[in-house]
Design an enzyme around this catalytic site. Structure first.
Site, PDB file in Angstrom:
ATOM      1  N   LYS A  55      53.509  52.228  16.910  1.00  0.00           N
ATOM      2  CA  LYS A  55      52.919  51.153  15.954  1.00  0.00           C
ATOM      3  C   LYS A  55      52.964  51.765  14.471  1.00  0.00           C
ATOM      4  CE  LYS A  55      50.548  48.515  19.604  1.00  0.00           C
ATOM      5  NZ  LYS A  55      49.285  48.541  20.406  1.00  0.00           N
ATOM      6  N   GLN A  99      43.211  49.674  20.104  1.00  0.00           N
ATOM      7  CA  GLN A  99      44.047  49.809  21.330  1.00  0.00           C
ATOM      8  C   GLN A  99      43.192  49.753  22.543  1.00  0.00           C
ATOM      9  OE1 GLN A  99      47.559  50.551  21.314  1.00  0.00           O
ATOM     10  NE2 GLN A  99      47.361  50.030  23.574  1.00  0.00           N
ATOM     11  N   ASP A 122      45.600  41.297  16.265  1.00  0.00           N
ATOM     12  CA  ASP A 122      45.925  41.125  17.445  1.00  0.00           C
ATOM     13  C   ASP A 122      45.672  39.814  18.109  1.00  0.00           C
ATOM     14  OD1 ASP A 122      47.139  43.274  19.232  1.00  0.00           O
ATOM     15  OD2 ASP A 122      45.344  44.343  19.571  1.00  0.00           O
TER      16      ASP A 122
END
Ligand code: NDP
Length: 299
Positions: A55, A99, A122
């Site tokens: 990422k 994460q 997200d």
């Protein structure tokens, strides 16, 4: 029907990443703002380390700033919440990604709720979940957003089509269903308690599979001419001893005999997730600078 169109998520994601990079360069030229993505990782799971590194690299390649924050598995919740608070207030940071999964002693919901919804790239914050639910999405979850983009590109107009989402998780199934509803599909959500699952699948013009069961959806579950999006990523034993391979939730070879178009695994939905993360980061940076986000980021 045979020889379904292979939905090439890898190529589509590459194109999207190039458009995001162009958008980031334009934003910088116009305002001096460089989109910044902060990725927070707790623990030492090797797979998560690789995701986080990928990422970060993807963000840098797209002309963004990437900030990694890594903590040991024994880090406490207060430390994490204090970092989130700092990132929320940092003008160089436009996107914050924690994460998942987090270690069991940390309340993941509390951490997600601490993220500024405007930086929640997200799309998991309850405000963003709620906005998606009322048809006013701000930042939509990356994997379903990527699936919707592939569908718009490969399935044409979605309005009035019967869509079945197999799976109801918060990160894939539920937001996917909301996005398809927003695209005017007639949406059914199926899950482990669904009765007549095979019959329900056979009615779908669009089938999105997110169950996490290797090759569960067989060819005879699929309506001839349907478009099939396979979100599943399952590692199974390979042909040679000691080797493994990745398969989706759909039996690809059988589906390709029946469907009009189908995503392969790997190379279908997977690459779209990171590309959409970058798109959301650019969208957040544009909004932060008082500019409209790229149209692609508005599902
Ligand atoms: P979850 O395990 O959170 O959810 C799975 C869903 O499938 C649940 O709603 C469950 O139903 C349903 N389900 C499980 N078994 C059956 C069954 N036999 N029949 C009908 N429904 C069933 O998974 P995720 O949504 O997180 O992920 C799904 C898959 O997508 C996984 O393979 C994951 O690795 C992959 N994935 C891929 C991503 C990508 O970037 N391509 C990103 C995220 C996930 P119930 O709710 O009733 O238990």
């Amino acid at each position: 029907m045979t020889d379904a169109t292979v939905i090439d998520g890898k190529a589509f994601a590459l194109g999207l990443r190039q458009r995001v990079a162009a958008g980031a360069a334009e934003l910088k030229a116009e305002t001096g703002v460089v989109p910044g993505l902060a990725v927070v990782l707790v623990g030492d799971d090797p797979a998560s380390w690789i995701y986080v590194r990928n990422k970060g690299n993807a963000a840098t390649t797209a002309g963004m700033r990437s900030f990694d924050h890594r903590f040991g598995a024994d880090t406490d919740q207060a430390t994490l919440l204090s970092l989130i608070d700092r990132l929320n207030r940092d003008p160089l940071i436009h996107g914050i990604l924690v994460q998942l999964p987090l270690p069991a002693h940390i309340d993941a919901e509390a951490v997600i709720e601490a993220i500024d919804p405007a930086k929640d790239v997200d799309g998991f914050h309850p405000i963003n979940v709620g906005r998606l639910g009322i048809g006013l999405p701000l930042l939509a979850p990356c994997t379903p957003l990527g699936c919707l983009m592939l569908l718009r590109h490969y399935a044409g107009s979605l309005a009035g089509r019967k869509a079945l989402v197999l799976g109801r998780s918060n990160i894939v199934g539920r937001p996917m269903a909301q996005l398809l509803l927003g695209a005017d599909c007639t949406v059914t959500i199926a899950h482990s308690r669904t009765r007549d699952l095979i019959e329900t699948c056979r009615e779908a013009d669009i089938l999105v599979a997110a169950v996490g069961r290797p090759e569960m959806i067989r060819g005879d579950w699929i309506k001839p001419g349907a478009v099939v999006i396979d979100v599943g990523i399952n590692r199974i034993a390979g042909a040679e001893p000691g080797k493994t391979r990745l398969v989706g939730d759909v039996h690809y070879a059988e589906a390709a005999q029946v469907a009009a178009a189908v995503t392969p695994v790997p190379g279908g939905v997977g690459p779209m997730t990171i590309a959409c993360l970058l798109l959301n980061t650019l969208a957040a940076a544009c909004r932060g600078a008082g500019l409209p986000p790229p149209p692609e980021a508005r599902p």
